[in-house]
Write a protein that holds these residues in place. Sequence first.
Motif, PDB file in Angstrom:
ATOM      1  N   ASN A  36     -48.952  38.170  -2.389  1.00 48.09           N
ATOM      2  CA  ASN A  36     -47.860  37.223  -2.594  1.00 48.09           C
ATOM      3  C   ASN A  36     -46.763  37.349  -1.547  1.00 48.09           C
ATOM      4  O   ASN A  36     -46.696  38.334  -0.816  1.00 48.09           O
ATOM      5  CB  ASN A  36     -47.301  37.330  -4.019  1.00 48.09           C
ATOM      6  CG  ASN A  36     -46.968  38.758  -4.395  1.00 48.09           C
ATOM      7  OD1 ASN A  36     -46.424  39.494  -3.576  1.00 48.09           O
ATOM      8  ND2 ASN A  36     -47.292  39.154  -5.610  1.00 48.09           N
ATOM      9  N   ARG A  37     -45.952  36.331  -1.498  1.00 47.84           N
ATOM     10  CA  ARG A  37     -44.827  36.244  -0.565  1.00 47.84           C
ATOM     11  C   ARG A  37     -43.683  35.528  -1.285  1.00 47.84           C
ATOM     12  O   ARG A  37     -43.919  34.746  -2.204  1.00 47.84           O
ATOM     13  CB  ARG A  37     -45.195  35.408   0.664  1.00 47.84           C
ATOM     14  CG  ARG A  37     -46.149  36.088   1.634  1.00 47.84           C
ATOM     15  CD  ARG A  37     -45.386  37.032   2.542  1.00 47.84           C
ATOM     16  NE  ARG A  37     -46.222  37.660   3.540  1.00 47.84           N
ATOM     17  CZ  ARG A  37     -46.770  38.863   3.432  1.00 47.84           C
ATOM     18  NH1 ARG A  37     -46.614  39.572   2.343  1.00 47.84           N
ATOM     19  NH2 ARG A  37     -47.487  39.367   4.417  1.00 47.84           N
ATOM     20  N   GLU A  70     -52.880  26.503  -8.595  1.00 45.32           N
ATOM     21  CA  GLU A  70     -51.474  26.909  -8.669  1.00 45.32           C
ATOM     22  C   GLU A  70     -51.213  27.932  -7.562  1.00 45.32           C
ATOM     23  O   GLU A  70     -51.879  28.973  -7.497  1.00 45.32           O
ATOM     24  CB  GLU A  70     -51.179  27.528 -10.038  1.00 45.32           C
ATOM     25  CG  GLU A  70     -49.713  27.798 -10.227  1.00 45.32           C
ATOM     26  CD  GLU A  70     -49.378  28.360 -11.600  1.00 45.32           C
ATOM     27  OE1 GLU A  70     -50.165  29.187 -12.125  1.00 45.32           O
ATOM     28  OE2 GLU A  70     -48.310  27.996 -12.129  1.00 45.32           O
ATOM     29  N   LEU A  71     -50.268  27.618  -6.688  1.00 44.26           N
ATOM     30  CA  LEU A  71     -50.022  28.487  -5.528  1.00 44.26           C
ATOM     31  C   LEU A  71     -48.588  29.004  -5.476  1.00 44.26           C
ATOM     32  O   LEU A  71     -48.316  30.043  -4.889  1.00 44.26           O
ATOM     33  CB  LEU A  71     -50.309  27.728  -4.228  1.00 44.26           C
ATOM     34  CG  LEU A  71     -51.719  27.155  -4.087  1.00 44.26           C
ATOM     35  CD1 LEU A  71     -51.822  26.255  -2.869  1.00 44.26           C
ATOM     36  CD2 LEU A  71     -52.750  28.277  -3.995  1.00 44.26           C
ATOM     37  N   LEU A  72     -47.678  28.257  -6.086  1.00 42.44           N
ATOM     38  CA  LEU A  72     -46.269  28.648  -6.028  1.00 42.44           C
ATOM     39  C   LEU A  72     -45.746  28.805  -7.452  1.00 42.44           C
ATOM     40  O   LEU A  72     -45.679  27.837  -8.209  1.00 42.44           O
ATOM     41  CB  LEU A  72     -45.465  27.573  -5.277  1.00 42.44           C
ATOM     42  CG  LEU A  72     -43.967  27.776  -5.153  1.00 42.44           C
ATOM     43  CD1 LEU A  72     -43.620  29.103  -4.493  1.00 42.44           C
ATOM     44  CD2 LEU A  72     -43.348  26.652  -4.345  1.00 42.44           C
ATOM     45  N   ALA A 132     -50.134  34.045  -1.537  1.00 37.94           N
ATOM     46  CA  ALA A 132     -50.387  33.814  -0.114  1.00 37.94           C
ATOM     47  C   ALA A 132     -51.875  33.719   0.240  1.00 37.94           C
ATOM     48  O   ALA A 132     -52.312  32.742   0.848  1.00 37.94           O
ATOM     49  CB  ALA A 132     -49.694  34.907   0.702  1.00 37.94           C
ATOM     50  N   SER A 133     -52.654  34.732  -0.123  1.00 37.61           N
ATOM     51  CA  SER A 133     -54.078  34.698   0.251  1.00 37.61           C
ATOM     52  C   SER A 133     -54.782  33.505  -0.393  1.00 37.61           C
ATOM     53  O   SER A 133     -55.614  32.844   0.238  1.00 37.61           O
ATOM     54  CB  SER A 133     -54.790  35.972  -0.208  1.00 37.61           C
ATOM     55  OG  SER A 133     -54.119  37.079   0.279  1.00 37.61           O
ATOM     56  N   LYS A 134     -54.414  33.243  -1.646  1.00 38.50           N
ATOM     57  CA  LYS A 134     -55.026  32.106  -2.349  1.00 38.50           C
ATOM     58  C   LYS A 134     -54.720  30.806  -1.585  1.00 38.50           C
ATOM     59  O   LYS A 134     -55.574  29.927  -1.449  1.00 38.50           O
ATOM     60  CB  LYS A 134     -54.454  32.049  -3.763  1.00 38.50           C
ATOM     61  CG  LYS A 134     -55.192  31.182  -4.734  1.00 38.50           C
ATOM     62  CD  LYS A 134     -54.584  31.328  -6.119  1.00 38.50           C
ATOM     63  CE  LYS A 134     -55.098  30.269  -7.054  1.00 38.50           C
ATOM     64  NZ  LYS A 134     -54.338  30.199  -8.311  1.00 38.50           N
ATOM     65  N   ALA A 135     -53.497  30.729  -1.049  1.00 40.58           N
ATOM     66  CA  ALA A 135     -53.106  29.534  -0.291  1.00 40.58           C
ATOM     67  C   ALA A 135     -53.932  29.402   0.996  1.00 40.58           C
ATOM     68  O   ALA A 135     -54.300  28.293   1.393  1.00 40.58           O
ATOM     69  CB  ALA A 135     -51.619  29.588   0.044  1.00 40.58           C
TER      70      ALA A 135
END
Length: 252
Positions: A36-37, A70-72, A132-135
């Motif tokens: 994550n970020r 879902e990314l954020l 992050a990686s998922k994105a």
Amino acid sequence: MGLSTACSICKTGDSKILLLDRHGIGNDYCSSNDVNRVFRYSYGNDEHYTGMAVESLKLWKNLEEESGQELLLPTGLLMLQGEDRDANGFNEASYRTLSRLKLGAEEEIEKRFPQFRAEKGFFDPHGGVLLASKALYALSSLIQKHGVTVRKGQAMKLVLGDQPSVETSAGEIVRFHKLVVTIGPWSNTLLSPRLTSMVSTRQQLVYFKPQNSLDLFRPRTCPVFFTDKHYGLPAAGIDGRASRPGEGEQIR
Ligand SMILES: Cc1cc2nc3c(=O)[nH]c(=O)nc-3n(C[C@H](O)[C@H](O)[C@H](O)COP(=O)(O)OP(=O)(O)OC[C@H]3O[C@@H](n4cnc5c(N)ncnc54)[C@H](O)[C@@H]3O)c2cc1C
């Protein structure tokens, strides 16, 4: 940045796009590949950067919609006043900027976040955790659906002139009309001395595994937070341990 750029460009026309990454998508060396970020509107006095964050939130939402993922995770960002004057100044400036731009900053915050102790705090309601990686994988799969070719390959040399091209480590010559270079800390190796050189700095990551209930540290109860020279994220996409062997340390 490379994936996002390819994603924006591939929707604007019928250009043939090749995305080259030396170590492939989601590799262990790049900055973008992590669980994550932090996402935030708070950038101190910098209205321009805040404006870019506002614009980028729309892009993240579009990406979530297009990818169906879902990314954020919206958690808000809690900026706690501590001992460091610069960090306190940054927090105050962020609060002033967000208030001036009517972006919903709040002063607070004891009632809402009793797990934090500070004399004063500010809340940026648009802060959140980016997975992050998922994105990276969501972007990669999306651009390939739009016809972008994604390949592992290292650009070794740029040849500029009438017929500009990139030479790869495999000896391939890739001709291009337009080139976007987003190779982060490796920029000096390819671009120097044509462009201003970059100095990369190391950022230390530490993962803590809470002793008690992890639920108190999940995104729905715990915001992203800044204090002094540190920042922290809730347990989002991870349960407090490093995601891969050898990455970070588990500290109790
Ligand atoms: C520990 C840490 C924490 C951070 N926290 C945050 C945060 O909370 N919020 C935030 O907004 N930002 C944060 N950042 C910054 C953010 O992660 C980076 O700004 C962003 O990921 C940079 O993306 P990039 O695409 O420019 O670079 P990278 O993700 O590093 O990608 C560069 C790519 O170029 C490839 N490459 C290199 N050389 C070549 C070559 N010659 N040919 C082909 N490919 C090549 C590499 O393999 C790599 O995949 C953090 C950074 C770090 C390191």
